[in-house]
Design a protein around this motif. Structure first.
Motif, PDB file in Angstrom:
ATOM      1  N   GLY B  42     -17.169   3.335   5.606  1.00 51.73           N
ATOM      2  CA  GLY B  42     -16.964   4.685   5.174  1.00 51.73           C
ATOM      3  C   GLY B  42     -15.649   5.479   5.158  1.00 51.73           C
ATOM      4  N   TYR B  43     -15.473   6.769   5.080  1.00 50.24           N
ATOM      5  CA  TYR B  43     -14.303   7.282   5.135  1.00 50.24           C
ATOM      6  C   TYR B  43     -13.233   7.186   6.381  1.00 50.24           C
ATOM      7  N   HIS B  44     -12.471   6.899   5.972  1.00 54.13           N
ATOM      8  CA  HIS B  44     -11.330   6.760   7.288  1.00 54.13           C
ATOM      9  C   HIS B  44      -9.988   7.642   6.541  1.00 54.13           C
ATOM     10  N   ALA B  45      -9.607   8.178   7.605  1.00 54.41           N
ATOM     11  CA  ALA B  45      -8.603   9.407   7.349  1.00 54.41           C
ATOM     12  C   ALA B  45      -7.204   8.639   6.499  1.00 54.41           C
ATOM     13  N   GLY B  46      -6.586   9.609   6.078  1.00 56.55           N
ATOM     14  CA  GLY B  46      -5.255   9.067   5.319  1.00 56.55           C
ATOM     15  C   GLY B  46      -4.308   9.255   6.294  1.00 56.55           C
ATOM     16  N   SER B  47      -3.069   9.295   6.104  1.00 57.42           N
ATOM     17  CA  SER B  47      -1.665   9.333   7.124  1.00 57.42           C
ATOM     18  C   SER B  47      -1.529  10.921   7.629  1.00 57.42           C
ATOM     19  N   ASN B  48      -0.846  11.001   8.463  1.00 58.42           N
ATOM     20  CA  ASN B  48      -0.100  12.339   9.029  1.00 58.42           C
ATOM     21  C   ASN B  48       0.419  12.951   8.053  1.00 58.42           C
ATOM     22  N   GLN B  49      -0.146  14.081   7.852  1.00 59.49           N
ATOM     23  CA  GLN B  49       0.263  15.117   6.544  1.00 59.49           C
ATOM     24  C   GLN B  49       1.568  15.681   7.101  1.00 59.49           C
ATOM     25  N   ALA B  50       2.165  15.463   8.349  1.00 57.92           N
ATOM     26  CA  ALA B  50       3.473  16.025   8.630  1.00 57.92           C
ATOM     27  C   ALA B  50       4.393  15.079   7.840  1.00 57.92           C
ATOM     28  N   LEU B  51       4.082  14.047   7.345  1.00 59.15           N
ATOM     29  CA  LEU B  51       5.225  13.265   6.843  1.00 59.15           C
ATOM     30  C   LEU B  51       5.522  13.669   5.331  1.00 59.15           C
ATOM     31  N   HIS B  52       4.703  14.471   4.859  1.00 59.97           N
ATOM     32  CA  HIS B  52       5.067  15.194   3.527  1.00 59.97           C
ATOM     33  C   HIS B  52       6.153  16.192   3.618  1.00 59.97           C
ATOM     34  N   ALA B  53       6.515  16.554   4.886  1.00 63.72           N
ATOM     35  CA  ALA B  53       7.407  17.619   4.991  1.00 63.72           C
ATOM     36  C   ALA B  53       8.842  17.005   5.010  1.00 63.72           C
ATOM     37  N   SER B  54       8.863  15.776   5.038  1.00 66.29           N
ATOM     38  CA  SER B  54      10.300  15.436   5.015  1.00 66.29           C
ATOM     39  C   SER B  54      10.595  15.081   3.294  1.00 66.29           C
ATOM     40  N   GLU B  55       9.622  15.273   2.399  1.00 64.41           N
ATOM     41  CA  GLU B  55      10.018  14.838   1.006  1.00 64.41           C
ATOM     42  C   GLU B  55      11.006  16.228   0.430  1.00 64.41           C
ATOM     43  N   LYS B  56      11.602  15.616  -0.470  1.00 68.18           N
ATOM     44  CA  LYS B  56      12.769  16.466  -1.159  1.00 68.18           C
ATOM     45  C   LYS B  56      12.372  16.575  -2.547  1.00 68.18           C
ATOM     46  N   LEU B  57      11.734  15.551  -2.986  1.00 75.21           N
ATOM     47  CA  LEU B  57      11.436  15.256  -4.192  1.00 75.21           C
ATOM     48  C   LEU B  57      10.024  15.079  -4.785  1.00 75.21           C
ATOM     49  N   ALA B  58       9.434  15.648  -5.796  1.00 72.37           N
ATOM     50  CA  ALA B  58       8.261  15.430  -6.271  1.00 72.37           C
ATOM     51  C   ALA B  58       8.085  13.718  -6.538  1.00 72.37           C
ATOM     52  N   TYR B  59       6.801  13.488  -6.382  1.00 70.47           N
ATOM     53  CA  TYR B  59       6.656  12.016  -6.675  1.00 70.47           C
ATOM     54  C   TYR B  59       5.428  11.643  -7.064  1.00 70.47           C
ATOM     55  N   PHE B  60       4.927  10.497  -7.693  1.00 79.22           N
ATOM     56  CA  PHE B  60       3.438   9.950  -7.775  1.00 79.22           C
ATOM     57  C   PHE B  60       3.450   8.779  -7.315  1.00 79.22           C
ATOM     58  N   SER B  61       2.388   8.177  -6.875  1.00 82.38           N
ATOM     59  CA  SER B  61       2.202   6.931  -6.284  1.00 82.38           C
ATOM     60  C   SER B  61       0.718   6.441  -6.481  1.00 82.38           C
ATOM     61  N   ALA B  62       0.810   5.292  -6.604  1.00 76.19           N
ATOM     62  CA  ALA B  62      -0.632   4.593  -6.758  1.00 76.19           C
ATOM     63  C   ALA B  62      -0.825   3.146  -6.066  1.00 76.19           C
ATOM     64  N   SER B  63      -1.848   2.979  -5.517  1.00 73.89           N
ATOM     65  CA  SER B  63      -1.836   1.836  -4.859  1.00 73.89           C
ATOM     66  C   SER B  63      -3.408   1.034  -4.970  1.00 73.89           C
ATOM     67  N   HIS B  64      -3.417  -0.203  -4.692  1.00 75.43           N
ATOM     68  CA  HIS B  64      -4.663  -1.005  -4.825  1.00 75.43           C
ATOM     69  C   HIS B  64      -4.672  -1.971  -3.832  1.00 75.43           C
ATOM     70  N   CYS B  65      -5.822  -2.419  -3.333  1.00 75.96           N
ATOM     71  CA  CYS B  65      -6.019  -3.218  -2.061  1.00 75.96           C
ATOM     72  C   CYS B  65      -7.097  -3.872  -2.519  1.00 75.96           C
ATOM     73  N   SER B  66      -7.175  -5.381  -2.419  1.00 66.56           N
ATOM     74  CA  SER B  66      -8.423  -6.202  -2.571  1.00 66.56           C
ATOM     75  C   SER B  66      -8.404  -6.903  -1.323  1.00 66.56           C
ATOM     76  N   LEU B  67      -9.726  -6.699  -0.744  1.00 71.71           N
ATOM     77  CA  LEU B  67      -9.905  -6.909   0.646  1.00 71.71           C
ATOM     78  C   LEU B  67     -10.590  -8.416   0.854  1.00 71.71           C
ATOM     79  N   TYR B  68      -9.949  -9.129   1.498  1.00 71.67           N
ATOM     80  CA  TYR B  68     -10.583 -10.495   2.095  1.00 71.67           C
ATOM     81  C   TYR B  68     -11.099 -11.241   0.986  1.00 71.67           C
ATOM     82  N   GLY B  69     -10.638 -11.133  -0.065  1.00 70.40           N
ATOM     83  CA  GLY B  69     -10.988 -12.172  -1.282  1.00 70.40           C
ATOM     84  C   GLY B  69     -12.566 -11.994  -1.770  1.00 70.40           C
ATOM     85  N   ILE B  70     -13.202 -10.886  -1.100  1.00 69.82           N
ATOM     86  CA  ILE B  70     -14.319 -10.575  -1.540  1.00 69.82           C
ATOM     87  C   ILE B  70     -14.616  -9.777  -2.866  1.00 69.82           C
TER      88      ILE B  70
END
Lengths: 684, 274
Positions: B42-70
């Protein structure tokens, strides 16, 4: 030269004083919080703790003069350790009065941190100490009137049941306090528990419990005189000690009780106090204290004489103070108690010794249920206890102790020593041997059981200041109960170990880690009837806490508690309590905010975890947590027109593994409980 | 230097930190993104939102994870963050699950720095859960937030709070939405090394203890090793080149085997030091 140095120090630290003012209160209050939580986790007793914060609060208005304070007055600050007290007395004797608080840096044993803790509560100038005129006392005295209402938002079982609560489900508390410098103090306290009748309906009582006192202090040879309700604390508590008594502490070395004699009673424990008159007279180095008390107490009635309409015997004292059912009302104030006695204390330069005698008589006969473990519980209607206590200091060693005898038989004693072999290193030792027959109905000595009989033990503790702002402290206590106890069908014993490492690298950060293990012998199969073999119950706990001061207004505290039982306490699965605090208290505004989120996961009630919570002024909340769920509370306080203080608190507990909360008449249907409290104080 | 600050801030929030392959993604300030351990379901939280405060530049990110070879068991994230005067706003989407069961989280967060040593952030979460045998999509609204502080030079403390009111999916009494509390501490003994440890507790699950070490052998390369009391070990490599960051990592679960993760982050202007 000394004065010049003091002036330089004053100049250097004057700026820091302004900046650190906010933190100082936090420091002393934090010590009180820690002591309260540790005491409750051992004894489950939840009253009498307001004395600690009231004392700190009163000291802010009537600060102690460090140049004139006696040893006893310095000890009552509860901020200085024993060696700091003696060091200051020696310094005053050798070099004269302090020019300022910052001169304490020249006194061996004092650090910037300890001076910061003292700053809100002490001065170096002498306030006038003469009896004022009535007009002066009225004009210059400080009064405050406070009212508090607390209740859950959900309906309680006692409200839903027609034969439930006789009164409204709110807990109401009112108090009036008056102080004139350090000379006159008076107060009135009234309280009703949730569900008790309001008005109480008996006599002139508005609420179920009412208390009042007037105290005069430091008037010529009268050191203290109280008319009304009061506490008595003498020696090491073996014979006579009412109110908050403390106990084992994670600092390892706070084992010596500090006698403060007669003090006004302002708490809401409805039974363990004295009502009448008491006075301490001082003649040179000797203090004479006398007291007389007459009040009714709650008791479990044994045999009731329907002709005389009074109980003939009772089996035990009731201490819960709850008066909700018809039986509660029958047992309320069922027995009259008379207490009389006195104390003589002689103070020489390095030696203090005292004699205490107390006689207690009841209007009915105490006839306890005679089971194996209660065979030596006191019986009868007249009890007399006497004791002698001492305290002797030589060099860097302080010896103390108390021995006592009782009319029920038995001799008990405890004796200890505090050693200060080098700066930053303190050792403590204490041994105790309390006979099973010994009875002191108002005794509260240092002990594992919280009682004053049937216990032998040896305690040793230490506190060591290490480099890099580290402090290591702890204790080991080995104890034995020569006779049976409740849930132990044979002579039993146990041991407790505690180690704490604190790291305070700056004003911005305080961290600590604590490990505690406690092993006790208890019945191995308590559910079955008959005699039982003893088994071992081992409970280990770990605590981590980090307090971060983000800026002058904001601070956070993270805390993790882990309890690991091994047997005899439900399952062996560890219990967890994680909490995160966030508080905001700017110096320039009159508003303050405290928030907490806590998450708990504890399998059994036996493995419950206690946690101190910020509450309304003079109210205490140290709930125990078990089951799975979350706890949130918010406390807001604000000041209007400089004289009106308002507190509002809301706390919400939500569990995932139960569909009811609480028990008996305070049970709530559902898995949520929300408590609200509102308090108003007017100062004039 | 700024790299390490960013890395720490991300790790101090520790979106499931080492247990989460996605923590590597969030490790670049692209936090707020994902879910973490699928083992918790189910749902699991993301990271600490406080991290964003250190950003000075706009960004875009994407990620993908394939789990356990299933086959089909995977998670994906995208995030867009934009710093402006009062703080940083970020929008994120997370999808995790497999063909017959999928969770979605949409988050809108705001983070702000308070001085040089304190950062705080909050996020409003909208959650959806869809199972093949269910006719309806389950929905819930919750929030989360956190704080990161540096009370002593090179020593960091952080907390992250998720779903504190124990909100649930509407219409479901069984579906578990975690209520989490995370504490993290970090220490940087040297310029090229960062040590972090974290304790995470879900009200219904056993606690998870995590620890990691980051080492930067070269200016463009960072190596990360982590160990987790539940999820096993992680080894990741981060390559930075101008505005782009790329991370590839491998996680080994003691029972379920290996998972592979990859992430990409693009900053829209040339990088400046924080």
């Amino acid at each position: 030269m000394k004065t010049l140095l003091a002036i330089i120090l004053l100049f250097i630290f004057s700026t820091q004083t302004i900046l650190q003012g906010q933190e100082l209160v936090t420091g002393a209050a934090a010590l009180a919080e820690q002591n309260i939580e540790e005491t409750i986790s051992r004894t489950d007793e939840e009253t009498g703790y307001s004395e600690l914060t009231e004392k700190l609060d009163a000291l802010k208005h009537d600060q102690v003069n460090l140049n004139a304070a006696t040893r006893e007055e310095l000890e009552q600050l509860a901020i200085l350790n024993d060696f700091q007290v003696f060091s200051l007395l020696d310094y005053r004797k050798n070099f004269g009065n302090l020019a300022s608080l910052n001169e304490l840096l020249l006194v061996p044993g004092f650090t910037e941190e300890s001076i910061d803790l003292l700053r809100p509560y002490t001065v170096t100038e002498e306030p006038p100490q003469s009896l004022p005129s009535l007009r002066e006392a009225l004009q210059q005295g400080n009064s405050s009137l406070m009212t508090r209402v607390q209740r859950p938002l959900q309906l309680l079982a006692g409200e839903l049941d027609s034969s439930g609560y006789p009164g409204i489900p709110a807990r109401i508390y009112t108090r009036y306090a008056y102080t004139y410098r350090n000379t006159i103090r008076a107060g009135f306290t009234a309280e009703k528990d949730a569900g008790e009748a309001f008005p109480s309906g008996s006599g002139i009582r508005l609420m179920d419990f009412q208390s009042a006192f007037v105290q005069l202090k430091n008037l010529g040879s009268i050191k203290s005189m109280v008319v009304g309700d009061y506490n008595l604390r003498f020696g090491q508590g073996l014979v006579l000690w009412s109110g908050y008594a403390g106990g084992k502490n994670s600092d390892g070395i706070s084992i010596r009780k500090r006698q403060d004699g007669i003090s006004p009673y302002t708490s809401t424990d409805e039974n363990r106090f004295f009502r009448g008159a008491a006075s301490t007279l001082q003649v040179d180095d000797t203090e004479f204290s006398f007291f007389f008390s007459m009040k009714p107490v709650d008791a479990n009635i044994g045999y009731f004489d329907s002709l005389l309409m009074k109980p003939v015997s009772f089996s035990s004292f009731r201490t819960d103070g709850l008066h909700l059912s018809e039986q509660d009302m029958r047992e309320k104030d069922a027995v009259d108690e008379m207490v009389a006695g006195g104390n003589i204390s002689v103070n020489k330069s390095n030696l203090r010794w005292g004699l205490t005698a107390v006689h207690t008589r009841y209007s009915s006969t105490l006839v306890p249920f005679r089971e194996g473990y209660s065979l030596f519980n006191p019986g009868g209607n007249s009890f007399t206890t006497g004791g002698i206590d001492f305290q002797y200091r030589t060099g860097t060693v302080l010896f103390f102790g108390e021995g006592g005898v009782a009319s029920t038989g038995g001799f008990s004693f405890l004796a200890g020593a505090l050693l200060h072999p080098s700066p930053g290193f303190t050792l403590s030792f204490l041994t105790r041997n309390m006979a099973r027959k010994f009875t002191a109905l108002y005794g509260r000595p240092f002990s594992e059981s919280g009682k004053c009989n049937n216990e032998q033990g040896i305690y040793t503790g230490f506190q060591l200041q290490l480099p890099a702002h580290l402090i290591l402290s702890g204790f080991y206590d080995l104890y034995r109960f020569p006779w049976l106890r409740y849930n132990a069908d044979a002579p039993s014993g146990g041991e407790e170990l505690l180690v704490k490492l604190s790291w305070n690298p700056s004003l911005s950060l305080q961290m600590q880690m604590r490990y505690r293990s406690e092993k006790n012998q208890v019945n191995s199969d308590p559910e079955n009837a008959g005699m039982h073999l003893l088994g071992e119950s081992l409970r280990r706990s770990f605590r981590y806490a980090a307090l971060v001061r983000l800026n002058d207004a904001w601070r956070t505290q993270s805390r993790v508690d882990i309890n690991i039982p091994s047997s005899g306490a439900g399952t062996d699965r560890p219990g967890y309590l994680l909490s995160q605090d966030l508080s905001w208290k700017p110096m320039e505004t009159k508003v303050a905010l405290a928030l907490r989120y806590a998450l708990f996961d504890v399998d059994s009630y036996e493995n419950r975890i206690y946690s101190y919570e910020s509450d309304l002024l003079y109210a205490f909340s140290v709930p125990s947590f078990y089951g799975r769920g979350t706890r949130i509370y918010a406390l807001v306080s604000c000041t209007f027109f400089k004289r009106i203080d308002l507190w509002l608190r809301m706390a919400r507990t939500q569990v995932m593994d139960r569909q009811t909360m609480g028990s008996g008449m305070s049970m709530i249907e559902g898995n949520r409980r929300t408590d609200v409290g509102l308090q108003l104080r007017i100062r004039f | 230097m700024s790299w390490y600050i960013r890395l720490f801030l991300a790790w101090a929030g520790m979106a499931g930190a080492v247990n989460s392959i996605w923590a590597q993604v969030t490790g670049f300030g692209c936090g707020n993104l994902l879910p973490a351990a699928y083992a918790n379901s189910g749902y699991h939280a993301g990271s600490n939102q406080a991290l964003h405060a250190s950003e000075k530049l706009a960004y875009f990110s994407a990620s993908h994870c394939s789990l356990y070879g299933i086959a089909g068991l995977s998670g994906s994230t995208i995030e867009l963050a934009y710093p402006f005067q009062p703080g940083t706003m970020a929008f994120s989407c997370i999808s995790s699950g497999f063909a017959h069961y999928r969770d979605y989280l949409t988050g809108l967060s705001f983070a702000r720095a308070f001085g040089k040593k304190v950062r705080a952030g909050v996020q409003l979460d909208y959650l959806q859960s869809h199972a093949a045998e269910q006719a309806e999509i389950l929905r819930a609204v919750s929030f989360e937030g956190g704080l990161v502080a540096e009370p002593v030079r090179n020593f960091y403390l952080a907390f992250h709070l998720v779903n504190p009111l124990q909100n649930r999916y509407a219409g479901s009494v069984y579906q578990h939405l975690p209520s989490l509390l995370r504490f993290a501490a970090g220490y940087r003994p040297g310029e090229k090394v960062l040590l972090i440890t974290e304790l995470e507790k879900d009200v219904q699950l056993s606690p998870v203890i995590k620890a990691s070490v980051d080492f930067e052998p070269a200016e463009i390369l960072l190596v990360r090793y982590g160990i987790n009391s539940v999820q096993g070990h992680y080894l990741g490599f981060v390559i930075t080149r101008r505005q782009a960051q790329l991370e590839a990592g491998l996680q080994r679960h003691p029972t379920l085997g290996y998972s592979v993760t990859g992430s990409f982050c693009w900053h829209f202007k040339s990088r400046r030091s924080i």
